[in-house]
Design a protein around this motif. Structure first.
Motif, mmCIF file in Angstrom:
data_model
loop_
_atom_site.group_PDB
_atom_site.id
_atom_site.type_symbol
_atom_site.label_atom_id
_atom_site.label_comp_id
_atom_site.label_asym_id
_atom_site.label_seq_id
_atom_site.Cartn_x
_atom_site.Cartn_y
_atom_site.Cartn_z
ATOM 1 N N HIS A 214 3.979 -2.904 4.217
ATOM 2 C CA HIS A 214 3.847 -3.668 2.974
ATOM 3 C C HIS A 214 3.233 -5.049 3.256
ATOM 4 O O HIS A 214 2.333 -5.491 2.534
ATOM 5 N N HIS A 246 4.819 -13.291 3.496
ATOM 6 C CA HIS A 246 5.535 -13.559 2.238
ATOM 7 C C HIS A 246 6.964 -13.015 2.236
ATOM 8 O O HIS A 246 7.855 -13.593 1.636
ATOM 9 N N ASP A 247 7.185 -11.896 2.912
ATOM 10 C CA ASP A 247 8.525 -11.291 2.927
ATOM 11 C C ASP A 247 9.277 -11.549 4.229
ATOM 12 O O ASP A 247 10.217 -10.828 4.556
ATOM 13 N N HIS A 300 6.973 -16.141 -4.418
ATOM 14 C CA HIS A 300 6.270 -14.887 -4.717
ATOM 15 C C HIS A 300 6.994 -13.945 -5.669
ATOM 16 O O HIS A 300 6.416 -12.968 -6.118
ATOM 17 N N ASP A 329 1.551 -8.183 -4.352
ATOM 18 C CA ASP A 329 2.875 -7.722 -3.946
ATOM 19 C C ASP A 329 3.369 -6.615 -4.887
ATOM 20 O O ASP A 329 3.803 -5.546 -4.444
ATOM 21 N N GLY A 398 9.844 -5.346 -3.803
ATOM 22 C CA GLY A 398 8.628 -6.119 -3.540
ATOM 23 C C GLY A 398 8.554 -6.954 -2.325
ATOM 24 O O GLY A 398 8.853 -8.000 -2.109
HETATM 25 FE FE LIG Z 1 6.776 -8.157 -0.973
#
Ligand SMILES: [Fe+2]
Ligand SMILES: [Fe+2]
Length: 398
Positions: A214, A246-247, A300, A329, A398
């Motif tokens: 992802h 981002h994650d 995000h 995302d 996400g």
């Molecule tokens: Fe994500």
């Protein structure tokens, strides 16, 4: 005899240079290969899994810049040939080493090697690549038989590297930035390696790889959209890093929660919803150059209308990069099979994004994204590496 990375690289380059001059069996060629092999042997006596990263002018050994190779111009050449990482994960035989040298040489000289034949024979103890492309369109530029929609990329090296980055962050709370940047650069090379601009996306094959695949996909999509919008190379790269990280806060989520197949309890939901703030904190404490990535990690999951999380005390507009990553995302999350639903088809996903334009998504970004995906649709490469069947996937949102 203690190993020395600079000496190994010198002998390695010497062997490659000699191989271009002398045919197989020539004593000079054999001698150069022997010397390089011996240097590798010595190096592995000191470091079991030596890892080199070639970043244009810079060479990184493990995670330290390598000094003492002034005037060595092979780093640039290797990087340009798509070889940004080189790792020896186990002892190799002389034959394996020689086969590996042949492959590197073929890449450097852009000769059309049959990679479909070469790959299965390649020793898995030697890992290299940037794009790790098999059936590489840039190597085989004359080839017209490659189907545009299903060029099969192997981003295995990038996936491995990112997983390692996540492990490092989880163990040390610190981002190995050189590696993260190398991954983004590789993705960018993959995007531009064909005759046309492509969006190489990974398809999830193993549930525990979700965060990795992802993150790579969001990074690619963020760079593609930034480029589509006409942003400059530095911004595109910064958006790629922001997408990749981002994650990052998910490294703090217990694996049982992250991979839970069913619905979250309220408590688990709270844990999940902490990942934006955790990610931003990790990024800021390990590298203050990454302030954009930290902002994106934090924002995000915030929608245009202020919904989402973390909850904002005062309504304010999110950063452009956060809004851009948010679209990418959601797209990738919906396109992936989850335990509670199948992956959505392309058109349904794009219609969803269009439908929530101006409420969840910034209308300019949503419009550009769906336009880009409709234009590029036939060029999206399905990236499959592992043979494993699709297993249960995490419920992580996400
Ligand atoms: Fe994500
Ligand atoms: Fe997230």
């Amino acid at each position: 005899m203690s190993g020395d990375p600079a000496r190994f690289l010198t002998a390695f380059a010497q062997a490659l240079a000699t191989m271009t001059l002398y045919a197989e069996g020539h004593p000079a060629r054999e001698r150069a290969i022997d010397t390089a092999y011996k240097e590798l042997h010595d190096l592995q006596a000191a470091t079991v899994q030596p890892l080199f990263t070639f970043l244009g002018d810079e060479i990184v050994y493990g995670n330290l810049p390598l000094k003492g190779l002034g005037g060595w111009d092979w780093s640039q050449r290797l990087a340009q040939a798509g070889i940004q990482r080189l790792q020896f994960s186990d002892r190799v035989t002389k034959d394996e080493f020689e086969t590996f040298l042949d492959e590197i040489l073929a890449r450097l000289t852009l000769s059309a090697i049959d990679t479909t034949m070469a790959s299965p024979m390649r020793s898995s103890a030697i890992k290299y690549g940037a794009v790790g492309v098999r059936g590489d369109a840039s190597i085989d530029a004359e080839s017209s038989h490659l189907p545009t929609a299903t060029i099969s990329y192997s981003l295995a090296e990038e996936t491995d590297t990112l997983r390692w980055v996540h492990d490092e962050v989880s163990a040390k709370g610190f981002i190995p930035l050189v590696e993260a940047e190398a991954v983004v650069r590789s993705l960018s090379v993959a995007m531009h390696s064909g005759r046309q601009f492509m969006i190489p996306l990974l398809q999830l094959k193993e549930f525990d790889q979700y965060t990795t695949t992802h993150s790579l996909n969001v990074s690619v999509l963020a760079m593609a959209l930034a480029e589509f919008l006409g942003l400059g190379a530095r911004d595109v790269q910064a958006f790629g890093i922001a997408g990749l990280l981002h994650d990052l806060g998910k490294v703090r989520i217990p694996i049982e929660v992250l991979t839970k197949p069913g619905r979250f309890t309220d408590e688990e939901r709270l844990i999940m919803n902490r990942h934006p703030a955790d990610g931003a904190r990790i990024i800021l404490t390990s590298e203050n150059r990454l302030d954009l990535a930290a902002v994106v990690a934090y924002e995000h999951h915030i929608m245009l209308n202020g919904e989402g999380y973390p909850t904002m005390q005062f309504r304010r507009d999110c950063h452009f990069a956060s809004k851009l990553v948010h679209v990418c995302d959601v797209y990738d999350a919906l396109r992936t099979t989850r335990p509670y639903r199948e992956a959505w088809p392309q058109e349904r996903t794009l219609a969803y994004i269009d439908g929530r334009s101006a409420t969840e998504f910034d209308p300019v970004l949503a419009g550009a994204f769906t336009r880009m995906m409709r234009q590029r649709e036939t060029q999206v490469a399905v990236v499959v590496d592992k043979e494993a069947p699709i297993a249960a996937q995490p419920a992580a949102g996400g």
